[in-house]
Design an enzyme around this catalytic site. Sequence first.
Site, PDB file in Angstrom:
ATOM      1  NE  ARG A   1      -6.538 150.658  68.774  1.00 47.70           N
ATOM      2  CZ  ARG A   1      -5.323 150.126  68.838  1.00 47.70           C
ATOM      3  NH1 ARG A   1      -5.189 148.840  69.116  1.00 47.70           N
ATOM      4  NH2 ARG A   1      -4.244 150.873  68.634  1.00 47.70           N
TER       5      ARG A   1
ATOM      6  CE  LYS B   1      -5.673 152.637  64.069  1.00 45.38           C
ATOM      7  NZ  LYS B   1      -5.576 153.863  64.909  1.00 45.38           N
TER       8      LYS B   1
ATOM      9  CG  HIS C   1     -10.976 155.403  72.106  1.00 49.86           C
ATOM     10  ND1 HIS C   1      -9.761 155.973  72.420  1.00 49.86           N
ATOM     11  CD2 HIS C   1     -10.722 154.533  71.102  1.00 49.86           C
ATOM     12  CE1 HIS C   1      -8.822 155.475  71.628  1.00 49.86           C
ATOM     13  NE2 HIS C   1      -9.376 154.598  70.823  1.00 49.86           N
TER      14      HIS C   1
ATOM     15  NE  ARG D   1      -6.936 152.530  73.105  1.00 50.01           N
ATOM     16  CZ  ARG D   1      -6.019 151.579  73.002  1.00 50.01           C
ATOM     17  NH1 ARG D   1      -6.192 150.418  73.652  1.00 50.01           N
ATOM     18  NH2 ARG D   1      -4.929 151.739  72.268  1.00 50.01           N
TER      19      ARG D   1
ATOM     20  CG  HIS E   1      -0.417 153.159  71.163  1.00 50.53           C
ATOM     21  ND1 HIS E   1      -0.195 154.125  72.109  1.00 50.53           N
ATOM     22  CD2 HIS E   1      -1.767 153.146  70.964  1.00 50.53           C
ATOM     23  CE1 HIS E   1      -1.347 154.674  72.466  1.00 50.53           C
ATOM     24  NE2 HIS E   1      -2.303 154.096  71.785  1.00 50.53           N
TER      25      HIS E   1
ATOM     26  CE1 TYR F   1      15.210 142.171  73.906  1.00 48.00           C
ATOM     27  CE2 TYR F   1      14.283 144.358  74.264  1.00 48.00           C
ATOM     28  CZ  TYR F   1      15.111 143.327  74.658  1.00 48.00           C
ATOM     29  OH  TYR F   1      15.836 143.451  75.817  1.00 48.00           O
TER      30      TYR F   1
END
Length: 402
Positions: free
Chosen positions: A235, A262, A325, A328, A351, A361
């Site tokens: 980001r 975030k 941005h 990404r 995300h 995991y």
Amino acid sequence: MKLKVRALASLPAGKHFDGHGLYLEVMASGSRFWRWKYRVGGKESRLSFGPFPEVGLAEARDHLAAARARLRAGNDPAAERKAERRQQQAEAMTFAVLRDEWLALQASVLSLTTMAKARWLFSLASDLDTAPVSSVTAPKVLAVLRKIEAQGHHETTHRVKQRISQVFRFGVATGRAEHDPTSALRGALAPVKVTNRAAIIDPKGVADLLRTLETYGGAPTTVAALKLAPLVFARPGNLRAMEWAEIDLNAAEWRIPAGKMKMRDAHVVPLSAQALVILRGLKPITGHGRYCFPSLLTGDRPMSDNTINTALRRLGFDKDTMTGHGFRALASSLLHEMGWAPDVIERQLAHAERNKVRAAYHRAQYMAERKKMMQAWADYLDQLRAGESVAASKRKTSKPKA
């Protein structure tokens, strides 16, 4: 027998009656309270008239006379007092108070940047601050939102509505609000035209972009940031605030602390050999300070959030073609075409994973694959920059010499 004023201070622990149910209760601790015992609807009830000596005998008898008058009129004085207190509490529970409670709860979940944005959005709804939560209706909220909407800020209007809704839903859950007034505003606001952030995602366009980035002649820190952006596709806020303390050149990792992310979840960015070359070249320039990309005005702050976008504009990429941005989206699109597992890509993009157990995991399970992917991605970008005709495939990449 009636109580005597001169004896009140020396009465022993217990209940000492004055008449008509009025008594002074002396606690074991020595504290003394005026109370009234009465019956309403066949049930015994009690009402407090305050502590002694703050409330004297004469005043306590006056309170008793007034309460008995209300009882004779068919009212329950204790129930009335409870209702008054509930009303006072409702009036004291303003939107600002409930909002601040909600923000304090989110502080451990949201990043500092997201918290700052939330506070800014709430500042646009400051007309609600002093309003008791119980008095905030759908029309009142709509009036606030209309002011923002009238300025043409449709997306911001919807974001403010969303934040207000979150506060009221918190209020409902904690028993301070009866309902969420924003639920009645569905369809009342102008719709938001959804536009994706500008990004170049076709291989030929990406090749041209990479070659153009090489021509930038601005500050060395900006040059380095432009070259690093497509390699790490973090980001923009994380990239510009990158700190040397977060970089482990030996382990080839950029470790972003939870407070900067975030969703307040620490994130690791594996660094390719190409990314390490850029950072090692930058180290003699800014390595003495805190930030990898400090502001040109002071080393106490990172570069401006507009620096990357401004550099792209100077290189000829307008806001509808490419943004900071957009790196990404560029990486996400081509990595999927290269055949990398979606879960690996999503984890590297940081995300949020809704299932916390699954997220933990994946953090451990995918790290080795993420390291391979980041190196393969850097190799692929090198091939594009060199003008090689390559397909977006994992088989077309090979690890370079470090």
